[in-house]
Scaffold this motif. Structure first.
Motif, mmCIF file in Angstrom:
data_model
loop_
_atom_site.group_PDB
_atom_site.id
_atom_site.type_symbol
_atom_site.label_atom_id
_atom_site.label_comp_id
_atom_site.label_asym_id
_atom_site.label_seq_id
_atom_site.Cartn_x
_atom_site.Cartn_y
_atom_site.Cartn_z
ATOM 1 N N LEU A 28 15.267 -29.613 3.428
ATOM 2 C CA LEU A 28 16.494 -28.882 4.238
ATOM 3 C C LEU A 28 17.027 -28.880 5.320
ATOM 4 O O LEU A 28 18.595 -29.372 4.911
ATOM 5 N N GLN A 29 16.817 -29.386 6.196
ATOM 6 C CA GLN A 29 17.669 -29.716 7.422
ATOM 7 C C GLN A 29 18.051 -30.299 7.558
ATOM 8 O O GLN A 29 19.664 -30.761 7.879
ATOM 9 N N ALA A 30 17.529 -31.427 7.313
ATOM 10 C CA ALA A 30 18.178 -33.428 6.978
ATOM 11 C C ALA A 30 19.736 -33.077 5.596
ATOM 12 O O ALA A 30 20.362 -33.610 6.319
ATOM 13 N N SER A 31 19.337 -32.402 5.143
ATOM 14 C CA SER A 31 20.368 -32.063 4.240
ATOM 15 C C SER A 31 21.583 -31.491 4.504
ATOM 16 O O SER A 31 22.823 -31.981 4.277
ATOM 17 N N LEU A 32 21.069 -30.349 5.526
ATOM 18 C CA LEU A 32 22.140 -29.896 5.859
ATOM 19 C C LEU A 32 23.630 -30.292 7.166
ATOM 20 O O LEU A 32 24.070 -30.399 7.025
ATOM 21 N N ALA A 33 22.470 -31.302 7.548
ATOM 22 C CA ALA A 33 22.921 -32.395 8.141
ATOM 23 C C ALA A 33 24.063 -33.034 7.608
ATOM 24 O O ALA A 33 25.545 -33.560 8.497
ATOM 25 N N LYS A 34 24.406 -33.170 6.178
ATOM 26 C CA LYS A 34 25.057 -33.954 5.719
ATOM 27 C C LYS A 34 26.584 -33.542 5.987
ATOM 28 O O LYS A 34 27.872 -33.802 5.880
ATOM 29 N N THR B 117 17.253 -33.293 -1.025
ATOM 30 C CA THR B 117 17.434 -35.080 -0.420
ATOM 31 C C THR B 117 17.786 -36.013 -1.817
ATOM 32 O O THR B 117 17.185 -35.919 -3.166
ATOM 33 N N LYS B 118 17.726 -37.324 -1.598
ATOM 34 C CA LYS B 118 17.964 -38.363 -2.794
ATOM 35 C C LYS B 118 16.347 -38.279 -3.391
ATOM 36 O O LYS B 118 16.353 -38.992 -4.574
ATOM 37 N N VAL C 179 26.041 -20.877 11.206
ATOM 38 C CA VAL C 179 24.674 -19.847 10.391
ATOM 39 C C VAL C 179 24.334 -20.808 9.666
ATOM 40 O O VAL C 179 22.991 -20.873 9.062
ATOM 41 N N TYR C 180 24.928 -20.603 7.924
ATOM 42 C CA TYR C 180 25.423 -21.417 6.688
ATOM 43 C C TYR C 180 24.310 -22.459 7.293
ATOM 44 O O TYR C 180 23.318 -23.358 6.451
ATOM 45 N N GLY C 181 25.034 -23.139 7.800
ATOM 46 C CA GLY C 181 24.111 -24.553 8.619
ATOM 47 C C GLY C 181 23.652 -24.802 8.705
ATOM 48 O O GLY C 181 22.349 -25.989 9.120
ATOM 49 N N THR C 182 22.792 -23.968 9.359
ATOM 50 C CA THR C 182 21.600 -23.832 10.068
ATOM 51 C C THR C 182 20.302 -22.970 8.674
ATOM 52 O O THR C 182 19.251 -23.971 9.215
#
Lengths: 493, 272
Positions: free
Chosen positions: A21-27, A159-160, A326-329
Motif C-alpha cells: 500500500l505504501q508503495a502504491s500511495l507514493a504513485k 501494485t501491478k 493524511v490520505y497519502g499516508t
C-alpha cells in the motif's frame, strides 16, 4: 458496504504496516499531483473557471427543487423514466425491481461510486443477479473482493504485481493462463474478458458525472469507453445519481467539465465524454430501449441549508485526496467507507452519522491543501471543524481530550495563573532536558515521544524574560489607541 | 489585507514609527524565548516600537480546532482586548497569525460588540515575515551565517496568509547562506496541533517522511516560521540521530544564532 470508520485507528495501524500500500500511495504524489499542477498552470483562466464552477453549483443548490423537477420533466419528455429514492434501501429496491422486470441475469456497471454507497452489488448478488464492474479499477477490486480506496482510482492501493496475481487467479476460466508483467498486457486481457460480458448483459447500470436539467441528459466521463458499452449494448440503461449532480444547462456542464479532468488526472478532458438523452428513438440503430434515472437523496437534502451545504458542490474529482497528506499516508481503506480523504471526512459523517465516522473529521492537520486544490472551492477544513464542534457539543469526543482541553482553557482565560504556570513549566522542563537539549520521554505525551524527542524549553518564559529585562509590556497611551480607532474607522475596517 | 499605500515599497526608515504588539505565541513563550527576542529585534530594526503585553496567553487554536467554541470565543476576547490598542499585531507564527486574522472574525461574527472588534484586530494582525516585507517594505537584513539551509513552508502561513516569497527574499540577503529548496516544502510535517497527540501513528509517519526529504537536501540547518512544525521536525531529526540543526527563520534573520539550536544543548551545538 459495511462501514468501518469507527475502527479508524486500527485501520490506520494496518495501513501503515502494509508495504504494498505504501508503495502504491507514493504513485499519487509523483503522478496526480504534478499532473494537476501542470494542467492548471497551462490554462490561464483556470482560477476563474473554479469560481464559475462554484457559482453554478451554489445556484443549483439554492434552487434544487426547481431544477430536480425540470430535469425529471425533461427526462420523461424524451421517453425516459425518473425514480425517486429517498434512502439507500429505496434505491436498491427500485433497481432490483427494474432489473427483474428486464429478466436480468447479468448486469454490467460503470462509473458507479454511488452504487457502492447503497451497497448495490451485494443486493444484486443476493437476488441471483451477477454484477460485473467494467471500469478497470473497479473490476480489479471486484476480483479482490475489496471496497474502493479512491473515488476515481478505486484500485490505486494495488501494485501491478498484485493485479497480475488476481488476473492469473481469475482469468484461467477464460483460457488466460499466462502471468503478465506489463500493465498494457493486463489492460488488454481485461478488455478481452469484459468484451463478452457487455454483449451478454441484460441491463447496464451507470452513474452520472452531471445531470443536465434543461435537456434531461446525463453526462459520463471515462478514460476507458466502458460506460458507452455499458449503456448502449443492453436493452435497459439504469442511471443512479445523487440529487446534487444537477447543473442547469449544457453550457454550465461544459464549465464543470473544464475543471473536472484537470483537477482529477491533470487531463484537459478525459478520453470519453458521453451525453445520453433518453432511450433509443425510432430509427436509431443503437441504444437502450429503456432509460431509467434513479435520483438518490440518502441524506443529501438534509445537508441543504446547513453548514454542510457546500459539500454538495463536490464533483468527485479526487483532487482533495490526491493532495491530502493524511490520505497519502494511510490510503482510502482506512477511512472505512466509500468516500475517503478530506471529502469523505466531511461527507461520510453526513451520510452515515458522526457517531460512526467521528474520527474522520478529526484526522486532519488542517493543512488546507485540499481546499487549495478543490475545483469548486469547498471549504473542507471549515466543515471538518464544524463536525468537531458538533461532536464536542454532543459530548462525543473522548473524555481525556475534553478534560485536558478544559484544564488548558481554564489557564488560557486567566493570564495571571497562566503566567505562573508557564514560568514554572518552562523552568521545570528546561531543567529536565538541560543535559541533552531534548527529552526522550515525557509524562502524558507518549504519543509524541514514541516517534520523536521533545525539544527542551530554554528554561525561562519569553514574557517573563522580556519583563525582567525591563522592556515595555504596557499598551501605548490612550491617545495612541484613540488615534488608531479613528483611522480604522476612516478606512472602514 | 493591507491597503496598497501601506506596501508601496518604501524603505522601513522612511516610514512613520509604528507601535507593534508582539504576540509571542504559547510555544515561543514556553519553549523558545529566543524567537521572541529575535522577532523583537527584527521589528525594531524595521522601525517599530515593540511591546510585549504580559497578559497574553494563547490564541485559542486548540479549543477552536477541537470544536470548543465557547472557550475559543472567551480566549479570543482576551486576546482582542489585550492587543487592540496597538497599530499592528505581529506574530512569529503563521498558524496563530491565521487564527487571529481569519478565524476570530468568523468565531465572533454574530457578536455585535466583539464582531467588529475582531475584524479590526484581524485587519492589523500579521505574520512576522509578511509584516516585515509586505508592510514595512524590508528589502534585506544585516546578518551573516555560513550554512546551507533548507526551508519548510508551514501550512497556515502558506495557505491562509500567503507567506512564501517573503522569508526567501530576506534569507537571500543573509551573507554566506545558501538555500537548498526542500522537495515537498509545501507538504504538511504532521504536527497539526492536537492532531499529533490524537493520531500519533499517522503524525509519526508524516514527520518521518518529511525528515527523509530534509536529510536528502544535504542542508546543515532546517528553518521554518512556526514553532509547532519546528518542534515536530526537530524532535524527529534528533530521534534519528541527525546532526541537522533546526531554528526559527527569525533567529537567522536577526543574526541571533549563537544560542543552541532547537533540541540541542549549547555544548552539543556545532554544525556537521
Amino acid at each position: 458496504m459495511e462501514a468501518t470508520s469507527h475502527r479508524f485507528k486500527d485501520n490506520v495501524h494496518e495501513a501503515l504496516g502494509d508495504a504494498n500500500l505504501q508503495a502504491s500511495l507514493a504513485k499519487i504524489r509523483s503522478g496526480f499531483v504534478p499532473k494537476r499542477a501542470a494542467a492548471a498552470a497551462a490554462l490561464p483562466e483556470f482560477e476563474t473557471l473554479r469560481d464559475q464552477a462554484r457559482d453554478i453549483k451554489n445556484h443549483v443548490l439554492g434552487h434544487l427543487d426547481i431544477y430536480l423537477e425540470r430535469f425529471a420533466e425533461a427526462v420523461e419528455a424524451r421517453g425516459g423514466k425518473v425514480h425517486w429514492a429517498e434512502t439507500a434501501a429505496d434505491a436498491r429496491r427500485i433497481i432490483l425491481d427494474l432489473a427483474r422486470a428486464g429478466n436480468a441475469r447479468t448486469i454490467t456497471k460503470s462509473k458507479s461510486m454511488v452504487t457502492e454507497e447503497i451497497a448495490l452489488n451485494d443486493a444484486l448478488e443476493k437476488a441471483g443477479i451477477e454484477p460485473i464492474e467494467t471500469d478497470l479499477g473497479e473490476y480489479i477490486i471486484q476480483l479482490a473482493k475489496e471496497p474502493p480506496s479512491h473515488i476515481i482510482a478505486p484500485a490505486i492501493h494495488k501494485t501491478k504485481e498484485q493485479v497480475a496475481e488476481l488476473f492469473l487467479r481469475h482469468h484461467g476460466r477464460y483460457g488466460k493462463t499466462e502471468r503478465l508483467t506489463e500493465p498494457t498486457d493486463m489492460v488488454r486481457e481485461a478488455r478481452e474478458v469484459l468484451r463478452q460480458k457487455y454483449l451478454d448483459a441484460d441491463v447496464g447500470i451507470t452513474g452520472a458525472n452531471f445531470l443536465v436539467a434543461e435537456t434531461g441528459s446525463i453526462i459520463l466521463v471515462t478514460n476507458e469507453g466502458n460506460a458507452d458499452l455499458t449503456l448502449s449494448l443492453p436493452k435497459r440503461h439504469i442511471v443512479l445519481a445523487g440529487i446534487e449532480k444537477l447543473v442547469p444547462t449544457l453550457e454550465d456542464a461544459s464549465t464543470m467539465l473544464r475543471v473536472l479532468a484537470r483537477s482529477a488526472t491533470g487531463q484537459e478532458f478525459s478520453s470519453y465524454t458521453t451525453l445520453v438523452t433518453g432511450p433509443k428513438r425510432e430509427g436509431d440503430l443503437d441504444g437502450p430501449e429503456e432509460f431509467h434515472v434513479v435520483l438518490l437523496d440518502n441524506g443529501r437534502s438534509g445537508m441543504v441549508g446547513t453548514e454542510f451545504q457546500d459539500m454538495l458542490r463536490c464533483i468527485r474529482c479526487g483532487a482533495c485526496m490526491n493532495h491530502c497528506p493524511v490520505y497519502g499516508t494511510v490510503g482510502g481503506h482506512a477511512y472505512g467507507w466509500v468516500y475517503p480523504g478530506p471529502m469523505g471526512a466531511v461527507l461520510t459523517p453526513a451520510l452515515i452519522g458522526v457517531e460512526e465516522a467521528g474520527h474522520l473529521p478529526n484526522a486532519s492537520t488542517f493543512c488546507g491543501r485540499c481546499e487549495q486544490v478543490c475545483p469548486v472551492r469547498i471549504p473542507l477544513p471549515r466543515m471538518m471543524r464544524a463536525w468537531r464542534t458538533r461532536e464536542f457539543e454532543r459530548h462525543l469526543s473522548p473524555a481525556s481530550q475534553r478534560w485536558g482541553l478544559g484544564v488548558w482553557a481554564w489557564f488560557a482565560k486567566r493570564p495571571r495563573a497562566y503566567r505562573l504556570v508557564a514560568r514554572t513549566a518552562a523552568a521545570l522542563l528546561g531543567r529536565m532536558g538541560r543535559s541533552q537539549g531534548r527529552l526522550k520521554r515525557l509524562p502524558l505525551a507518549g504519543g509524541w515521544t514514541r516517534v520523536r524527542d521533545m525539544p527542551a524549553p530554554e528554561g525561562r518564559s519569553f514574557v517573563a524574560a522580556w519583563k525582567a529585562d525591563g522592556r515595555p509590556t504596557e499598551a501605548p497611551g490612550a491617545a495612541t489607541a484613540r488615534r488608531h480607532r479613528g483611522s480604522a474607522k476612516e478606512q472602514g475596517r | 489585507m493591507n491597503t496598497p499605500t501601506e506596501t508601496a515599497g518604501k524603505p522601513a526608515r522612511a516610514r512613520a514609527p509604528a507601535t507593534v504588539g508582539l504576540f509571542a505565541t504559547c510555544l515561543v513563550d514556553l519553549f523558545r524565548p529566543s524567537v521572541g527576542f529575535a522577532t523583537a529585534k527584527l521589528l525594531e530594526e524595521a522601525g517599530c516600537r515593540v511591546v510585549v503585553p504580559d497578559s497574553q496567553t494563547c490564541c485559542g487554536q486548540p479549543a477552536f480546532n477541537s470544536g470548543d467554541r465557547a472557550d475559543a470565543r472567551a480566549i479570543a476576547r482576551e486576546v482582542i482586548a489585550t492587543f487592540e490598542p496597538f497599530d499592528y499585531v505581529v506574530v512569529p507564527s503563521g498558524s496563530c497569525g491565521g487564527m487571529i486574522s481569519h478565524h476570530y472574525p468568523e468565531l465572533l461574527r454574530d457578536d455585535p460588540d466583539w464582531g467588529p472588534r475582531a475584524r479590526r484586530l484581524a485587519a492589523k494582525t500579521y505574520e512576522l515575515m509578511a509584516f516585515l516585507v509586505d508592510v514595512r517594505g524590508l528589502e534585506g537584513v544585516k546578518a551573516k551565517l555560513d550554512a546551507t539551509v533548507t526551508y519548510h513552508d508551514s501550512c497556515s502561513g502558506l495557505r491562509e496568509l500567503g507567506v512564501k516569497a517573503q522569508p526567501r527574499k530576506l534569507l537571500g540577503t543573509v551573507e554566506g547562506l545558501t538555500l537548498n529548496e526542500l522537495p515537498g516544502a509545501e507538504e504538511c510535517c504532521g504536527f497539526g496541533g492536537t492532531f499529533c497527540v490524537k493520531y500519533p501513528e499517522i503524525s509519526g509517519r508524516m514527520v518521518s517522511n518529511k525528515v527523509a526529504d530534509i536529510r536528502a537536501t544535504n542542508a546543515d540547518l532546517l528553518l521554518a516560521g512556526d514553532m509547532g512544525c519546528l518542534l515536530n521536525m526537530a524532535g524527529r531529526l534528533k530521534r534519528e540521530g541527525s546532526t541537522i540543526q533546526v531554528r526559527h527563520v527569525a533567529e537567522v534573520l536577526a543574526d541571533m544564532t549563537d544560542t543552541a539550536a532547537i533540541g540541542d544543548t549549547a555544548a552539543g551545538a556545532g554544525r556537521r
